[in-house]
Design a protein around this motif. Structure first.
Motif, mmCIF file in Angstrom:
data_model
loop_
_atom_site.group_PDB
_atom_site.id
_atom_site.type_symbol
_atom_site.label_atom_id
_atom_site.label_comp_id
_atom_site.label_asym_id
_atom_site.label_seq_id
_atom_site.Cartn_x
_atom_site.Cartn_y
_atom_site.Cartn_z
ATOM 1 N N VAL A 1 39.467 47.126 27.932
ATOM 2 C CA VAL A 1 37.910 46.209 28.352
ATOM 3 C C VAL A 1 38.856 45.071 28.919
ATOM 4 O O VAL A 1 39.647 44.254 28.259
ATOM 5 N N LEU A 2 38.258 44.739 29.742
ATOM 6 C CA LEU A 2 38.725 43.288 30.730
ATOM 7 C C LEU A 2 37.704 42.305 30.451
ATOM 8 O O LEU A 2 36.286 42.784 30.530
ATOM 9 N N GLU A 3 38.108 40.918 30.194
ATOM 10 C CA GLU A 3 36.999 39.777 30.289
ATOM 11 C C GLU A 3 37.507 38.595 30.884
ATOM 12 O O GLU A 3 38.691 38.167 30.625
ATOM 13 N N GLN A 4 37.134 38.178 32.060
ATOM 14 C CA GLN A 4 37.469 37.244 32.728
ATOM 15 C C GLN A 4 39.237 37.157 33.085
ATOM 16 O O GLN A 4 40.008 36.516 32.884
ATOM 17 N N GLY A 5 39.554 38.591 33.379
ATOM 18 C CA GLY A 5 41.101 38.777 33.906
ATOM 19 C C GLY A 5 41.888 39.163 32.599
ATOM 20 O O GLY A 5 43.150 39.584 33.018
ATOM 21 N N ARG A 6 41.519 39.088 31.198
ATOM 22 C CA ARG A 6 42.175 39.352 30.374
ATOM 23 C C ARG A 6 41.747 40.549 29.531
ATOM 24 O O ARG A 6 40.830 40.944 29.553
ATOM 25 N N LEU A 7 43.031 41.379 28.982
ATOM 26 C CA LEU A 7 42.544 42.502 28.337
ATOM 27 C C LEU A 7 42.384 42.253 27.055
ATOM 28 O O LEU A 7 43.166 41.808 26.037
ATOM 29 N N VAL A 8 41.083 42.202 26.591
ATOM 30 C CA VAL A 8 40.537 42.007 25.160
ATOM 31 C C VAL A 8 40.641 43.085 24.149
ATOM 32 O O VAL A 8 40.344 42.932 22.947
ATOM 33 N N ASP A 9 40.542 44.500 24.659
ATOM 34 C CA ASP A 9 40.430 45.638 23.888
ATOM 35 C C ASP A 9 41.184 47.100 24.543
ATOM 36 O O ASP A 9 40.910 46.990 25.503
ATOM 37 N N GLY B 1 37.805 41.486 36.595
ATOM 38 C CA GLY B 1 39.208 41.943 37.136
ATOM 39 C C GLY B 1 39.465 43.174 37.346
ATOM 40 O O GLY B 1 40.741 43.542 37.637
ATOM 41 N N LYS B 2 38.584 43.994 37.079
ATOM 42 C CA LYS B 2 38.971 45.547 37.146
ATOM 43 C C LYS B 2 39.648 45.833 38.518
ATOM 44 O O LYS B 2 40.709 46.480 38.493
ATOM 45 N N SER B 3 38.973 45.640 39.613
ATOM 46 C CA SER B 3 39.154 46.262 40.898
ATOM 47 C C SER B 3 40.431 45.642 41.318
ATOM 48 O O SER B 3 41.459 45.985 41.920
ATOM 49 N N THR B 4 40.629 44.282 40.948
ATOM 50 C CA THR B 4 41.994 43.598 41.290
ATOM 51 C C THR B 4 43.144 44.111 40.603
ATOM 52 O O THR B 4 43.893 44.239 41.252
ATOM 53 N N PHE B 5 43.070 44.487 39.524
ATOM 54 C CA PHE B 5 43.912 45.035 38.520
ATOM 55 C C PHE B 5 44.428 46.351 39.204
ATOM 56 O O PHE B 5 45.458 46.830 39.308
ATOM 57 N N ALA B 6 43.218 47.187 39.599
ATOM 58 C CA ALA B 6 43.602 48.415 40.309
ATOM 59 C C ALA B 6 44.260 48.189 41.622
ATOM 60 O O ALA B 6 45.047 48.983 41.730
ATOM 61 N N ARG B 7 44.156 47.172 42.303
ATOM 62 C CA ARG B 7 44.789 47.013 43.592
ATOM 63 C C ARG B 7 46.298 46.555 43.150
ATOM 64 O O ARG B 7 47.181 46.933 43.986
ATOM 65 N N LEU B 8 46.486 45.775 42.375
ATOM 66 C CA LEU B 8 47.742 45.441 41.635
ATOM 67 C C LEU B 8 48.565 46.579 41.371
ATOM 68 O O LEU B 8 49.623 46.781 41.814
ATOM 69 N N ALA B 9 47.833 47.651 40.586
ATOM 70 C CA ALA B 9 48.528 48.709 40.247
ATOM 71 C C ALA B 9 49.092 49.623 41.401
ATOM 72 O O ALA B 9 49.977 50.327 41.140
ATOM 73 N N GLY B 10 48.222 49.801 42.438
ATOM 74 C CA GLY B 10 48.524 50.347 43.539
ATOM 75 C C GLY B 10 49.356 49.812 44.718
ATOM 76 O O GLY B 10 49.740 50.304 45.689
ATOM 77 N N GLY B 11 49.806 48.509 44.311
ATOM 78 C CA GLY B 11 50.759 47.741 45.211
ATOM 79 C C GLY B 11 49.958 47.343 46.703
ATOM 80 O O GLY B 11 50.492 46.891 47.436
ATOM 81 N N LEU B 12 48.455 47.249 46.413
ATOM 82 C CA LEU B 12 47.754 46.668 47.497
ATOM 83 C C LEU B 12 47.809 45.391 47.649
ATOM 84 O O LEU B 12 47.705 44.620 48.821
ATOM 85 N N VAL B 13 47.845 44.740 46.500
ATOM 86 C CA VAL B 13 48.024 43.066 46.467
ATOM 87 C C VAL B 13 48.981 42.708 45.472
ATOM 88 O O VAL B 13 49.476 43.375 44.279
ATOM 89 N N PRO B 14 49.771 41.832 45.963
ATOM 90 C CA PRO B 14 51.049 41.217 45.138
ATOM 91 C C PRO B 14 50.435 40.676 43.702
ATOM 92 O O PRO B 14 49.385 39.906 43.759
#
Length: 577
Positions: free
Chosen positions: A542-550, A367-380
């Motif tokens: 650290v992300l695992e399956q979309g969740r922040l674990v560390d 989920g790293k790149s997906t979160f980056a797109r959320l952070a930049g407002g590219l994906v709602p």
């Protein structure tokens, strides 16, 4: 020292060479405009042997590999020398004869499997097409049997789902497994792998390298691996050759080259490999923040926190994610798969402070790149909020969201794909300036483009070129310059160095640190190279399956309380030697 003047060194294999290259010369252009990119290269690969060809960007290693199968660009030509594949001369063969070599005699796995697979066809159709090419009499049932057999051999257990999927529906590691299956199903004598793990995280990289090693051991196929990573060389190779400026400058058994390099250039490449844990040496020795690569034999720089530079990190919050999530729906009508939803980002909450470099790591698909797109407002977002400088971008749309774009800029992993190949790079910097009203006129925009080009170490002469006329490192500098031109407050760096050789990585990381200091930028850095992450970042998530674990300070990377996911990533790192 040029090793072609000595007898070639053989490795542990035996018998007639699978591949023998003698005095190979490759040129771009014709006549007086010809430019020599491979100059007198000689090497030999024996049955069952793994041979590594190592060098920086532009050294000629990929062109050498492409010559073997006649896959050179239209403006390139083999101007001299010999290439014998399983005893038959390749140079001068007709295209029809070369096609018969490809797959049967030699298969190739490229760096980016997404660009090698056809995005408009399902994976199953693409594998069946290759089976038909090499077994014209095979029916649909036999094609499926062969496809499933090889998917199983490369470690894909859910073959039905993969065969019914489009390439973009698979992870990077899964796509690379598919490419290895396609390359191997015809039983080639030689497998050529051109940077096959460059864009993969440490865990998936280790899996792919284990797979390549097992395929070589089980089938007896020889492997030519093109790489700039000496960790890969140490893990896989029997012998290694080092290229510089189109020539092989050192060649020998793996242990001899890695442990006792004869050339200063080889030694500098090995020294430039970033090493996880080297940060602690810096702190213990009290060295300055900047690690000067030429003097200290290290990559890039220590993070600000290692040298008292953390005072630049303020309490002001640049980015705040509050229980942000993103759900996608896949499958359904026409896909051959049931409709289902999955959460690419799930309940992620974190803060990035002004002036901070925050690293985000995890396995492919975490989920790293997906979160980056959320952070930049590219994906709602599907739920939760993302706030940048107290502006909730999840509540914005249209003109209001567009007005926030200059404050948040991206530098992407693939600098080539993120630049328009038909437009000169200078214009690609000036267009956003004019579109967002950051320049009053075209002349002002050009002046600003020249200013940011100089900031990233490029001159006016580079602005008049097309992307393909620049090196990989220069293209990435242009990507950084284009982002900086809009004077952002947050820069999102999505794997900006993963496709670059080690010395170019060092240069780009040094550049980013300088820019952070001079322009008071905040970075969200997506990466999979833990050595660079440790050097570059103040804190790591650290992300695992979309969740922040560390979430932890970078200097606590090896602490006992790290999550199992973090420990798995550390365990998968390949030592440079």
């Amino acid at each position: 020292m040029i090793v072609e003047d000595r007898p070639l060194v053989d490795g542990p294999g035996s018998g007639r060479p699978v591949l023998e290259v003698r005095d190979l010369v490759v040129e771009f252009g014709r006549g007086q405009d010809a430019r020599r990119v491979v100059d007198g290269v000689s090497l030999r690969i024996l049955p069952g042997e793994t041979f590594a060809l190592v060098g920086e960007s532009g050294s000629g290693k990929s062109i050498t590999a492409s010559s073997i199968l006649g896959l050179l660009p239209d403006d390139a030509v083999v101007a001299g020398g010999s290439i014998r594949l399983t005893g038959e001369e390749v140079v001068g063969l007709s295209e029809a004869r070369l096609r018969s070599f490809r797959g049967r005699r030699a298969g190739m796995v490229f760096q980016n499997p997404l660009s090698s697979l056809d995005p408009s066809f399902r994976v199953g159709n693409q594998i069946r097409e290759v089976v038909r090419l090499h077994r014209p009499d095979a029916g649909r049932r036999e094609q499926d049997v062969v496809a499933r057999e090889w998917l199983d051999r490369v470690g894909i257990r859910d073959a039905d789902r993969v065969l019914a999927s489009y390439p973009h529906e698979l992870s990077g590691g899964m796509r690379q497994r598919v490419m290895i299956a396609i390359a191997m199903l015809s039983g080639p004598d030689l497998l050529i792998a051109d940077e096959p793990t460059t864009a993969l995280d440490a865990v998936v990289q280790k899996q792919i390298l284990d797979l390549l090693r097992s395929v070589v051991a089980e089938t007896g196929t020889s492997l030519l691996i093109i790489t700039h990573d000496f960790g890969v060389v140490s893990f896989l190779a029997d012998r290694v050759a080092v290229m510089k400026d189109g020539r092989i400058v050192e060649q020998g058994l793996r242990d001899d080259v890695l442990d006792h390099p004869e050339e200063e250039y080889t030694r500098s490449l090995i020294d430039a490999v970033p090493t996880v844990g080297a940060r602690f040496v810096l702190e213990a020795e009290g060295l300055p923040r900047r690690l000067r690569r030429r003097e200290e034999g290290r990559v890039a720089a220590a993070p600000a926190a290692a040298s008292g530079g953390a005072a630049r990190v303020t309490d002001a919050v640049t980015l705040r994610s509050d229980a942000a999530g993103r759900e996608f729906v896949v499958g359904g009508l026409g896909t051959g798969q049931p409709r289902r939803s999955f959460r690419a980002v799930d309940d992620v909450s974190l803060e990035i402070r002004r002036g901070e470099v925050f690293g985000l790591i995890g396995e492919s698909g975490s989920g790293k790149s997906t979160f980056a797109r959320l952070a930049g407002g590219l994906v709602p977002v599907s739920e939760g909020t993302i706030t940048v400088h107290d502006v909730d971008i999840t509540r914005l749309s249209g003109r209001a969201l567009r007005a926030q774009r200059p404050r948040i800029q991206y530098v992407f992993q693939d600098a080539t794909a993120s630049l328009n190949p038909r437009v000169r790079v200078g214009e690609q910097i000036t267009r956003p300036l004019l579109r967002f009203g950051k320049a009053a006129s075209t002349a002002d925009a050009r002046a600003r483009a020249a200013e940011v080009a100089l900031l990233v170490g490029l001159g006016d002469e580079h602005l008049g070129r097309y992307p393909h006329e620049l090196s990989g490192g220069q293209r990435q500098r242009i990507g950084i310059a284009r982002a900086l031109a809009l004077e952002p407050e947050l820069l999102i760096l999505d794997e900006p160095t993963s496709a670059l050789d080690v010395s170019t990585q060092a240069t780009i990381i040094d550049l980013l640190l300088d820019l952070r200091d001079r322009l008071e930028l905040t970075y969200l850095f997506i990466g999979h190279n833990l050595a660079i992450i440790e050097f570059f970042c103040d804190r790591i998530g650290v992300l695992e399956q979309g969740r922040l674990v560390d979430v932890f300070d970078a200097h606590d990377l090896f602490a006992a309380e790290r999550s199992p996911v973090t420990r798995d990533l550390l365990a998968a790192i390949l030592p440079p030697r």
